[in-house]
Design an enzyme around this catalytic site. Structure first.
Site, PDB file in Angstrom:
ATOM      1  N   ASP A 106       0.822  -1.218   0.000  1.00 39.98           N
ATOM      2  CA  ASP A 106       0.000   0.000   0.000  1.00 39.98           C
ATOM      3  C   ASP A 106       0.850   1.260   0.000  1.00 39.98           C
ATOM      4  OD1 ASP A 106      -2.467  -1.184  -0.046  1.00 39.98           O
ATOM      5  OD2 ASP A 106      -2.675  -1.267   2.134  1.00 39.98           O
ATOM      6  N   TYR A 165       6.825  -9.927   7.058  1.00 43.07           N
ATOM      7  CA  TYR A 165       6.626  -8.494   7.252  1.00 43.07           C
ATOM      8  C   TYR A 165       7.085  -8.103   8.654  1.00 43.07           C
ATOM      9  CZ  TYR A 165       3.594  -7.865   3.127  1.00 43.07           C
ATOM     10  OH  TYR A 165       3.091  -7.785   1.854  1.00 43.07           O
TER      11      TYR A 165
END
Length: 334
Positions: A106, A165
């Site tokens: 994003d 992540y």
């Protein structure tokens, strides 16, 4: 698909545009390369009339000023910049490159280990020049860390075994100004023991429907994901959450972090996690937390099937960049 094997070539060998300054218009008249595309299963339609060669890129970027990975011209995205550089280096059109990224990060999200693949109708003698040319064309906050040949079976998205992540939280009264683009600032004193306990409820195979934002569920219709580990690492005021999973739904990591932040503030107990998971309802999570901001999130690593990472026969060695050396001292001697 024929990839990187000289013996199976059915057309005269083509060299890289970087080696002979050629372009598609200078190819022989009897060679035509039809535009190709990725199908839903990750396969690529064969280039008409010739061989195609697949290439893998390992990419790092500071996502602060970009609108994520997915292609759009304005505001700029990482995919757009990579494709612009590739069109200049390869002399090919965007539609012929068929660039595919492993993760659609994003806006504001960073990456150290993003992976992408693309195609060319020619082989390279060496990848160092193309690698250097790409980084020379890209802005300083985007870099190709590795440029290598790829097997036909390799797919940046569908060959993934797991993704890692990290999410960084700066837990102090005063924010470190050097961390402001790379960590979320929590002025609440967080209970790290509660966060660690709650994080373990995410480990294992679960339906994460309650942790997905609905606007992009079509990208991953299966909400069941396997979280392999969820570590909470304390480094002074910096708290690093590191999660590895088979895959992640849209904004799943940021939604999980948001809930852990609420638990760390001792507003809700750790055992709320399995209850929200069991609900499979995004509205249940919304009662307690909204998505955490993007700047703390970074795609660190993507793990693949090792067989798919092998280099094809007849292709050049991988390029990891090259160092410049001074052969002769240019400073005056006194």
């Amino acid at each position: 698909m024929v990839v990187c094997t000289a013996a199976s070539a059915v057309v005269p060998p083509l060299t890289s545009p970087l080696n002979n300054n050629s372009n598609p218009s200078s190819l022989p008249n009897n060679l035509t390369f039809q535009s190709s595309s990725e199908d839903e299963n990750g396969g690529k339609q064969q280039l008409g009339g010739g061989s195609s060669f697949k290439w893998r890129l390992l990419i790092a970027y500071d996502g602060t000023r970009f609108s994520g990975w997915q292609y759009q011209k304005s505001p700029p995205t990482i995919q757009c910049l990579i494709e612009q550089a590739l069109t200049q280096v390869t002399k090919l059109e965007r539609k012929d490159l068929c660039l595919v990224g492993a993760s659609r990060t994003d806006a504001g999200v960073h990456a150290w280990g993003q992976v992408a693949h693309f195609y060319t109708p020619f082989n390279y003698d060496s990848l160092e020049s193309a690698h250097a040319a790409m980084n020379g064309l890209l802005p300083p906050d985007v870099r190709v860390r590795e440029f290598s040949a790829a097997l036909p079976e390799f797919h940046a998205r569908f060959s993934v075994r797991s993704k890692i992540y990290t999410y960084k939280i700066y837990n102090d009264a005063t924010m470190d100004p050097f961390q402001r683009h790379y960590a979320y600032h929590s002025t609440y004193k967080l209970n790290t023991a509660a966060i660690k306990k709650a994080a373990q409820f995410f480990v294992g195979e679960h339906n994460f429907s309650a942790f997905v934002n609905t606007s992009r569920t079509s990208y991953s219709p299966n909400p069941v994901k396997n979280i392999l580990r969820f570590d909470v690492i304390e480094m002074g005021p910096l708290l690093q959450l590191e999660v590895e999973g088979s895959g992640f739904l849209y904004r799943q990591v940021r939604n999980m972090v948001a809930l852990l932040l609420q638990i760390g503030r001792e507003g809700i107990p750790p055992d709320i996690v399995p209850k929200i998971l069991a609900s499979c309802d995004r509205r249940e999570l919304a009662k307690y937390a909204l998505a955490a901001p993007p700047q703390g999130l970074c795609l660190v690593n993507i793990k693949y099937n090792e067989k798919h990472l092998q280099l094809p026969a007849g292709c050049p060695p991988s390029s990891f960049g090259r160092h410049h050396t001074i052969r002769k001292c240019k400073l005056p001697c006194f």
